[in-house]
Write an enzyme that holds these catalytic residues in place. Structure first.
Site, PDB file in Angstrom:
ATOM      1  N   ASP A 257       5.566  -2.490   1.280  1.00  0.00           N
ATOM      2  CA  ASP A 257       4.935  -3.495   0.422  1.00  0.00           C
ATOM      3  C   ASP A 257       3.996  -4.413   1.195  1.00  0.00           C
ATOM      4  O   ASP A 257       2.936  -4.791   0.697  1.00  0.00           O
ATOM      5  CB  ASP A 257       6.010  -4.341  -0.269  1.00  0.00           C
ATOM      6  CG  ASP A 257       6.960  -3.493  -1.096  1.00  0.00           C
ATOM      7  OD1 ASP A 257       6.484  -2.600  -1.812  1.00  0.00           O
ATOM      8  OD2 ASP A 257       8.183  -3.726  -1.023  1.00  0.00           O
TER       9      ASP A 257
ATOM     10  N   GLU B 118       8.534  -5.451   3.990  1.00  0.00           N
ATOM     11  CA  GLU B 118       8.785  -4.924   2.649  1.00  0.00           C
ATOM     12  C   GLU B 118       9.563  -5.967   1.854  1.00  0.00           C
ATOM     13  O   GLU B 118      10.276  -6.800   2.420  1.00  0.00           O
ATOM     14  CB  GLU B 118       9.569  -3.625   2.738  1.00  0.00           C
ATOM     15  CG  GLU B 118       9.585  -2.849   1.440  1.00  0.00           C
ATOM     16  CD  GLU B 118       9.804  -1.355   1.667  1.00  0.00           C
ATOM     17  OE1 GLU B 118       9.562  -0.596   0.724  1.00  0.00           O
ATOM     18  OE2 GLU B 118      10.213  -0.967   2.768  1.00  0.00           O
TER      19      GLU B 118
ATOM     20  N   LYS C   8      11.962  -6.623  -1.752  1.00  0.00           N
ATOM     21  CA  LYS C   8      12.682  -6.044  -2.883  1.00  0.00           C
ATOM     22  C   LYS C   8      13.307  -7.168  -3.707  1.00  0.00           C
ATOM     23  O   LYS C   8      13.994  -8.035  -3.191  1.00  0.00           O
ATOM     24  CB  LYS C   8      13.778  -5.081  -2.390  1.00  0.00           C
ATOM     25  CG  LYS C   8      13.227  -3.778  -1.852  1.00  0.00           C
ATOM     26  CD  LYS C   8      12.630  -2.934  -2.966  1.00  0.00           C
ATOM     27  CE  LYS C   8      11.905  -1.701  -2.432  1.00  0.00           C
ATOM     28  NZ  LYS C   8      10.520  -1.981  -2.041  1.00  0.00           N
TER      29      LYS C   8
END
Length: 277
Positions: A91, A111, A113
């Site tokens: 990401d 990243e 989440k």
């Protein structure tokens, strides 16, 4: 059969929630975009602090490049590739620095989440579950996709002595403490952080050998077993334990710390560039 059942379940969920955004959630998408935006600010900060060094940002890396890095370590590694253009896209992308031998070295991978919107549902008086009679939604498994990217970057960096992978978590599936939320009707709902149906942190700590979370684990650890030294590449996992969202400044501070740790680990390979100026 299992794959078909999963597909049917996701299709049903997609219809109920209004398409792809329903599955992943507006908050999850916003969280993903934020870490990407912060990554670009990290480069600006690094360029100001280390003007003698050259940095670059990439949104993805090809599987073929990862295999090539493995082959350099051992010719038997990195041999399997079925899809020629296969790649991974963390990401927050990848930040690299150019070393004295004109090789680009990864110094940060990030990243994000977001999973679990129980706080939002409770505050809005929304009941969930098959019969819409539950306060809490059983946690999903979307975050398990993170393990693939972590493993791929670990393969890429198997020859390094550091591992600058950061995973930012937010949402009620990643609580580290109990919290209480009040519904519109005044009823208080308690979210218990160690509830197995809610918490998914244990599924991610497999990526850091059970080391502490909210800790910079960039520098690899070496452990001894049967008179052999084993190198551990541990992802640095950060979570908002009280259900809050990550701010840009919080992410930036953590990402800079890890990136600078990487640069320190590479100091001898960056020496000529720094001393020339």
């Amino acid at each position: 059969m299992a794959s078909k059942n999963q597909s049917s379940r996701l299709t049903k969920q997609q219809k109920e929630n209004g398409g792809e955004i329903g599955i992943f959630g507006n908050e999850a998408i916003k969280h993903d975009h934020l870490v990407g935006n912060v990554s670009r600010k990290v480069i600006t900060e690094l360029e100001e602090k280390f003007p003698a060094l050259k940095f670059r940002y990439r949104t993805s890396i090809n599987k073929s490049e990862i295999n090539l890095a493995l082959q350099k370590l051992d010719k038997e590694l990195g041999q399997t590739l079925y899809v020629a253009d296969s790649n991974i896209k963390p990401d927050g992308g990848l930040i690299e620095v150019l070393d004295d031998k004109n090789n680009w070295r990864v110094i940060l991978v990030s990243e994000a989440k977001h999973q679990g919107k129980d706080i939002e549902n409770i505050k809005n008086g929304i009941l969930v579950g098959k019969n819409n009679n539950q306060d809490l939604m059983v946690a999903g498994n979307a975050i398990e996709r993170s393990h693939k990217n972590i493993c791929e970057i670990a393969n890429l960096m198997l020859g390094e002595s550091y591992f600058p992978y950061i995973l930012f978590l937010e949402g009620t599936n990643f609580l580290t403490e109990d919290i209480s939320i009040t519904r519109p009707d005044g009823r208080v709902v308690k979210l218990t952080y160690n509830n197995g149906a809610l918490n998914r942190l244990d599924r991610l700590t497999a990526a850091n050998y059970g080391l502490p979370i909210n800790t910079n684990l960039c520098k690899n650890r070496f452990v001894k077993s049967n008179n052999k030294m084993i190198m551990l590449q541990a992802a640095s996992i950060y979570t908002q334990g009280n259900g809050n969202s990550w701010s840009e400044s919080e992410m930036l501070s953590i990402m800079l710390e890890v990136a600078e740790t990487s640069i320190k680990m590479l100091a001898c390979d960056l020496f000529n560039q720094i001393t020339k100026k």
